[in-house]
Design a protein around this motif. Structure first.
Motif, PDB file in Angstrom:
ATOM      1  N   GLU A  89       0.831  -1.206   0.000  1.00 21.99           N
ATOM      2  CA  GLU A  89       0.000   0.000   0.000  1.00 21.99           C
ATOM      3  C   GLU A  89       0.865   1.255   0.000  1.00 21.99           C
ATOM      4  O   GLU A  89       0.578   2.226  -0.725  1.00 21.99           O
ATOM      5  N   ALA A  92       2.517   1.669  -3.450  1.00 24.11           N
ATOM      6  CA  ALA A  92       1.540   2.156  -4.425  1.00 24.11           C
ATOM      7  C   ALA A  92       1.255   3.644  -4.220  1.00 24.11           C
ATOM      8  O   ALA A  92       1.133   4.406  -5.190  1.00 24.11           O
ATOM      9  N   TYR A  93       1.170   4.062  -2.971  1.00 24.52           N
ATOM     10  CA  TYR A  93       0.903   5.470  -2.673  1.00 24.52           C
ATOM     11  C   TYR A  93       2.028   6.356  -3.199  1.00 24.52           C
ATOM     12  O   TYR A  93       1.787   7.386  -3.841  1.00 24.52           O
ATOM     13  N   VAL A  95       4.381   5.620  -5.491  1.00 29.76           N
ATOM     14  CA  VAL A  95       4.445   5.567  -6.953  1.00 29.76           C
ATOM     15  C   VAL A  95       3.379   6.491  -7.541  1.00 29.76           C
ATOM     16  O   VAL A  95       3.619   7.185  -8.536  1.00 29.76           O
ATOM     17  N   GLY A  96       2.215   6.531  -6.888  1.00 29.86           N
ATOM     18  CA  GLY A  96       1.155   7.444  -7.310  1.00 29.86           C
ATOM     19  C   GLY A  96       1.527   8.903  -7.144  1.00 29.86           C
ATOM     20  O   GLY A  96       0.972   9.781  -7.824  1.00 29.86           O
ATOM     21  N   GLN A  97       2.486   9.172  -6.250  1.00 34.53           N
ATOM     22  CA  GLN A  97       2.988  10.529  -6.040  1.00 34.53           C
ATOM     23  C   GLN A  97       4.134  10.857  -7.008  1.00 34.53           C
ATOM     24  O   GLN A  97       4.728  11.932  -6.919  1.00 34.53           O
ATOM     25  N   GLY A  98       4.433   9.929  -7.904  1.00 33.19           N
ATOM     26  CA  GLY A  98       5.466  10.169  -8.907  1.00 33.19           C
ATOM     27  C   GLY A  98       6.848   9.670  -8.524  1.00 33.19           C
ATOM     28  O   GLY A  98       7.823   9.930  -9.247  1.00 33.19           O
TER      29      GLY A  98
END
Length: 232
Positions: A89, A92-93, A95-98
Motif C-alpha cells: 500500500e 503504491a501510494y 508511486v502514485g505521487q510520482g
C-alpha cells in the motif's frame, strides 16, 4: 568506533561470562540520516538498495511535505538507488505521487530480482535503516540477505535501548514509549552480536541522534540511534 579483535572475541563468545563493553567518548555523531549518507560516501558506494524505503504509511505525506523523506535524500546524493518495501500500500501510494524505482519486494525472498533491478556492478551497499527491530527473526533475516548479497557493504541503523529518550521516559514517567510494531530493543553489544553471528564482517559502530544531555555528559552510549557498518 572501530571494532578491535578483542571486541570481536567477546562478541563471538558463547561461554556465558560477563563482558564489559566500553564505549569511547570521542565520537561526535550527527543525526542518523546525515550519518548514513556520510558513511555511504566514505565507502564509495554508487549503487544502493534501500530496504524499508517507504517508512510508515501514515507519516509519508508529512515527510514529503517537509522534504524530509529519506529515500529522496538518498536519491539526491547517489547515482543509483532503488527502494524495496513489503508494504504494498505504501509503495503504491508513493508511486502514485510520482516516486520512481520503488518496488514491493521482500529482499529475503527475491534478492536475485533486486540485483537485476539495481544493475549493480561495483560499490554496492544494502541499507537497512530502522528495519531490524521490526523483524521477527533478525538473525535469520540477516543470514538470508547475506546469502544473495555476499560481498556487498551493509549499513544498519536501529534505536538504541540505552538512548536518552528511552531512559528519560523510564525515570520521569515509569513507562516504556515504543513503536508498537517493534519486536526488539538493541544495545551496542547485542546489535554487534546478532550481526556477527549472521556472518557479517563488522567494520565500525557509530552513535547518532545525540541529545543535549548526551553531548554534555560525553557519553555516546546514551545516543538514540546505533549505526553498524560491515560487509555481507
Amino acid at each position: 568506533m572501530e571494532i578491535s579483535e578483542a571486541i570481536l572475541k567477546e562478541i563471538k563468545s558463547s561461554d556465558g561470562h560477563l563482558c564489559k563493553f566500553h564505549i569511547p567518548k570521542t565520537r561526535k555523531g550527527k543525526d542518523r540520516k546525515s550519518e548514513v549518507i556520510d558513511v555511504l560516501k566514505k565507502l564509495g558506494c554508487e549503487n544502493i538498495i534501500h530496504v524499508g524505503a517507504c517508512g510508515h504509511l501514515k507519516g509519508i505525506q508529512k515527510q514529503l511535505d517537509e522534504n524530509s523523506w529519506f529515500h529522496d535524500k538518498l536519491c539526491s546524493n547517489f547515482k543509483n538507488v532503488i527502494g524495496t518495501d513489503i508494504n504494498k500500500e505504501a509503495v503504491a501510494y508513493l508511486v502514485g505521487q510520482g516516486k520512481k524505482n520503488l518496488y514491493d519486494i521482500d529482499i529475503t525472498v527475491d534478492g536475485l530480482r533486486i540485483k537485476q533491478l539495481v544493475k549493480m556492478n561495483k560499490g554496492g551497499a544494502v541499507l537497512l535503516p530502522e528495519v531490524l527491530e521490526h523483524i521477527e527473526e533478525p538473525y535469520d533475516f540477516l543470514r538470508k540477505v547475506r546469502k544473495d548479497f555476499g560481498g556487498y557493504h551493509v549499513v544498519i541503523t536501529v534505536p538504541n535501548a540505552f538512548g536518552t529518550w528511552v531512559i528519560s521516559n523510564i525515570f520521569k514517567h515509569n513507562y516504556e514509549k515504543i513503536n508498537a510494531d517493534h519486536k526488539y530493543w538493541f544495545t551496542p553489544f547485542t546489535l554487534l552480536k546478532v550481526a556477527a553471528l549472521a556472518g557479517i564482517e563488522i567494520e565500525e559502530l557509530r552513535f547518532c541522534d545525540y541529545s543535549v544531555i548526551t553531548k554534555i555528559l560525553k557519553k555516546p552510549i546514551l545516543a538514540n540511534t546505533l549505526l553498524l557498518v560491515g560487509k555481507l
